[in-house]
Design a protein around this motif. Structure first.
Motif, mmCIF file in Angstrom:
data_model
loop_
_atom_site.group_PDB
_atom_site.id
_atom_site.type_symbol
_atom_site.label_atom_id
_atom_site.label_comp_id
_atom_site.label_asym_id
_atom_site.label_seq_id
_atom_site.Cartn_x
_atom_site.Cartn_y
_atom_site.Cartn_z
ATOM 1 N N ALA A 190 0.840 -1.205 0.000
ATOM 2 C CA ALA A 190 0.000 0.000 0.000
ATOM 3 C C ALA A 190 0.875 1.255 0.000
ATOM 4 C CB ALA A 190 -0.921 -0.007 1.213
ATOM 5 N N PRO A 191 1.069 1.868 -1.152
ATOM 6 C CA PRO A 191 1.831 3.112 -1.214
ATOM 7 C C PRO A 191 0.937 4.336 -1.011
ATOM 8 C CG PRO A 191 1.336 2.383 -3.433
ATOM 9 C CD PRO A 191 0.725 1.360 -2.495
ATOM 10 N N ALA A 192 1.575 5.465 -0.744
ATOM 11 C CA ALA A 192 0.871 6.755 -0.756
ATOM 12 C C ALA A 192 1.139 7.397 -2.119
ATOM 13 C CB ALA A 192 1.353 7.604 0.411
ATOM 14 N N LEU A 193 1.368 8.706 -2.179
ATOM 15 C CA LEU A 193 1.556 9.360 -3.478
ATOM 16 C C LEU A 193 2.939 9.031 -4.031
ATOM 17 C CD1 LEU A 193 0.301 11.245 -5.611
ATOM 18 C CD2 LEU A 193 1.488 13.133 -4.484
ATOM 19 N N VAL A 194 2.959 8.402 -5.191
ATOM 20 C CA VAL A 194 4.201 8.008 -5.855
ATOM 21 C C VAL A 194 4.218 8.658 -7.234
ATOM 22 C CG1 VAL A 194 5.561 6.046 -6.709
ATOM 23 C CG2 VAL A 194 4.185 5.797 -4.638
ATOM 24 N N ASP A 195 5.401 9.085 -7.668
ATOM 25 C CA ASP A 195 5.555 9.664 -9.010
ATOM 26 C C ASP A 195 5.332 8.592 -10.071
ATOM 27 O OD1 ASP A 195 6.039 12.411 -8.841
ATOM 28 O OD2 ASP A 195 8.116 12.105 -8.230
ATOM 29 N N THR A 196 4.132 8.528 -10.614
ATOM 30 C CA THR A 196 3.811 7.595 -11.692
ATOM 31 C C THR A 196 2.947 8.343 -12.705
ATOM 32 O OG1 THR A 196 1.745 6.861 -10.664
ATOM 33 C CG2 THR A 196 3.750 5.622 -10.101
ATOM 34 N N PRO A 197 2.730 7.764 -13.892
ATOM 35 C CA PRO A 197 1.847 8.437 -14.859
ATOM 36 C C PRO A 197 0.461 8.758 -14.280
ATOM 37 C CG PRO A 197 3.040 6.660 -15.931
ATOM 38 C CD PRO A 197 3.382 6.581 -14.469
ATOM 39 N N ASP A 219 12.531 11.155 4.528
ATOM 40 C CA ASP A 219 13.524 11.442 3.487
ATOM 41 C C ASP A 219 13.380 12.860 2.928
ATOM 42 O OD1 ASP A 219 15.786 10.626 2.095
ATOM 43 O OD2 ASP A 219 14.648 9.951 0.355
ATOM 44 N N GLY A 220 13.142 13.807 3.826
ATOM 45 C CA GLY A 220 13.070 15.214 3.417
ATOM 46 C C GLY A 220 11.682 15.685 3.040
ATOM 47 N N GLY A 221 10.698 14.786 3.021
ATOM 48 C CA GLY A 221 9.338 15.159 2.620
ATOM 49 C C GLY A 221 9.234 15.224 1.108
ATOM 50 N N ARG A 222 8.711 14.172 0.510
ATOM 51 C CA ARG A 222 8.692 14.098 -0.962
ATOM 52 C C ARG A 222 7.644 13.110 -1.438
ATOM 53 N NH1 ARG A 222 10.944 9.194 -2.370
ATOM 54 N NH2 ARG A 222 12.532 8.294 -0.999
ATOM 55 N N ASN A 223 7.410 13.125 -2.776
ATOM 56 C CA ASN A 223 6.632 12.070 -3.408
ATOM 57 C C ASN A 223 7.435 10.766 -3.336
ATOM 58 O OD1 ASN A 223 4.750 13.987 -4.260
ATOM 59 N ND2 ASN A 223 5.768 14.275 -6.230
ATOM 60 N N GLY A 224 6.726 9.651 -3.276
ATOM 61 C CA GLY A 224 7.417 8.380 -3.386
ATOM 62 C C GLY A 224 7.970 8.193 -4.794
ATOM 63 N N LEU A 225 8.963 7.340 -4.902
ATOM 64 C CA LEU A 225 9.494 6.930 -6.200
ATOM 65 C C LEU A 225 9.099 5.471 -6.407
ATOM 66 C CD1 LEU A 225 13.108 8.360 -5.781
ATOM 67 C CD2 LEU A 225 11.219 9.392 -7.061
ATOM 68 N N PRO A 226 8.870 5.055 -7.656
ATOM 69 C CA PRO A 226 8.543 3.645 -7.878
ATOM 70 C C PRO A 226 9.546 2.695 -7.208
ATOM 71 C CG PRO A 226 8.131 4.872 -9.882
ATOM 72 C CD PRO A 226 8.761 5.843 -8.909
ATOM 73 N N SER A 227 10.822 3.082 -7.212
ATOM 74 C CA SER A 227 11.863 2.224 -6.641
ATOM 75 C C SER A 227 11.736 2.066 -5.120
ATOM 76 C CB SER A 227 13.252 2.758 -6.991
ATOM 77 O OG SER A 227 13.398 4.090 -6.521
ATOM 78 N N ASP A 228 11.001 2.983 -4.460
ATOM 79 C CA ASP A 228 10.810 2.860 -3.009
ATOM 80 C C ASP A 228 10.060 1.576 -2.632
ATOM 81 O OD1 ASP A 228 12.072 5.279 -2.215
ATOM 82 O OD2 ASP A 228 10.266 6.425 -2.694
#
Length: 262
Positions: A190-197, A219-228
């Motif tokens: 279950a991810p939160a907001l991740v940079d995806t299309p 991690d500094g407050g950011r969007n998730g990355l798919p690799s996370d």
């Protein structure tokens, strides 16, 4: 370092872009063979080139009953085995009419559930049937969302999507319980907001991005990355998770345990 997925052959539904493609790369790096399924023929071609000789890409619509079945057959034919299914495919129903309940259209509801829940049921069904037919156990990993149990009422008000992702958890736990005796394990990421299309609306909105800095403060407050999510996906597809089923692992940068500031 040992490869966690050597000898594993895995099908990824929704594996040609975003979270699915990132996981496919990680699986291949860990020694797996993969079949990735996507709707777009171009992204299928690009994925196959990207992933190399341990991968095959197949074009298909996840909401169609034959798609996952065909991908699993291809996996067995090409790699001699089928060991795991990762269902990533889904999407926003916003443009079809998903939104707050008082504005939600029936088309928005039906389309969103079809994209995110019916497609997942079909792929899980094909996987379970294949495992039973091959007389072996295996792993299923389903894509959930923090919105399935940790709503955010200001910026993320798509009630059909929340219902679908909540249902993914209930469905997963129910089938995990039933098929444990067949040594089939079924879990949820279950991810939160991740940079995806799919997330472009949110990632391009300045106000939402400011909110995310405090809602996902890791991690500094950011969007998730798919690799996370890759490490968790590798774990659930590997034998290290052979005693784990019916679980929801949240990878959300802190979303579900913070308030977020407007």
């Amino acid at each position: 370092m040992e490869n966690w997925l050597t000898t594993k052959s895995i099908v990824i539904i929704g594996g040609t872009t975003g979270l699915g493609l990132s996981a496919a790369r990680a699986f291949v790096r860990q020694g797996a063979n993969v079949v990735v399924v996507g709707r777009n023929p171009e992204s299928c071609l690009m994925a196959e080139v990207d992933l190399g000789r341990q991968a095959r890409a197949k074009q298909g619509d996840a909401t169609q009953p034959q798609t996952a079945f065909d991908a699993i057959q291809l996996c067995v034919r090409e790699f001699g085995s089928f060991d795991g299914l990762y269902h990533v495919a889904g999407g926003s129903g916003r443009k079809f009419g998903d939104g707050p309940l008082h504005e939600l259209s029936l088309e928005g509801w039906d389309t969103t559930l079809n994209l995110n829940l019916t497609s997942l049921m079909l792929s899980n069904q094909a996987a379970v049937r294949a495992f039973m037919g091959l007389n072996k156990g295996g792993a299923i990993l389903n894509m959930g969302s923090v919105l399935g149990y940790s709503p955010s009422s200001h910026y993320f008000t798509t009630h059909a999507y929340a219902a679908a992702k909540s249902a993914v958890i209930g469905f997963t736990k129910s089938i995990a319980s039933y098929y444990a005796k067949y040594n089939v394990r079924v879990n949820v990421l279950a991810p939160a907001l991740v940079d995806t299309p799919m997330a472009q609306r949110a990632t391009q909105d300045e106000a939402i991005q400011e909110f995310i800095q405090t809602k996902q403060p890791l991690d500094g407050g950011r969007n998730g990355l798919p690799s996370d999510l890759d490490g968790a996906a590798v774990y659930f597809m590997s034998d290290y998770s052979k005693f784990t089923t019916g679980q929801v692992l949240t990878v959300d940068g802190g979303w579900s345990v913070t308030e977020g500031q407007y």
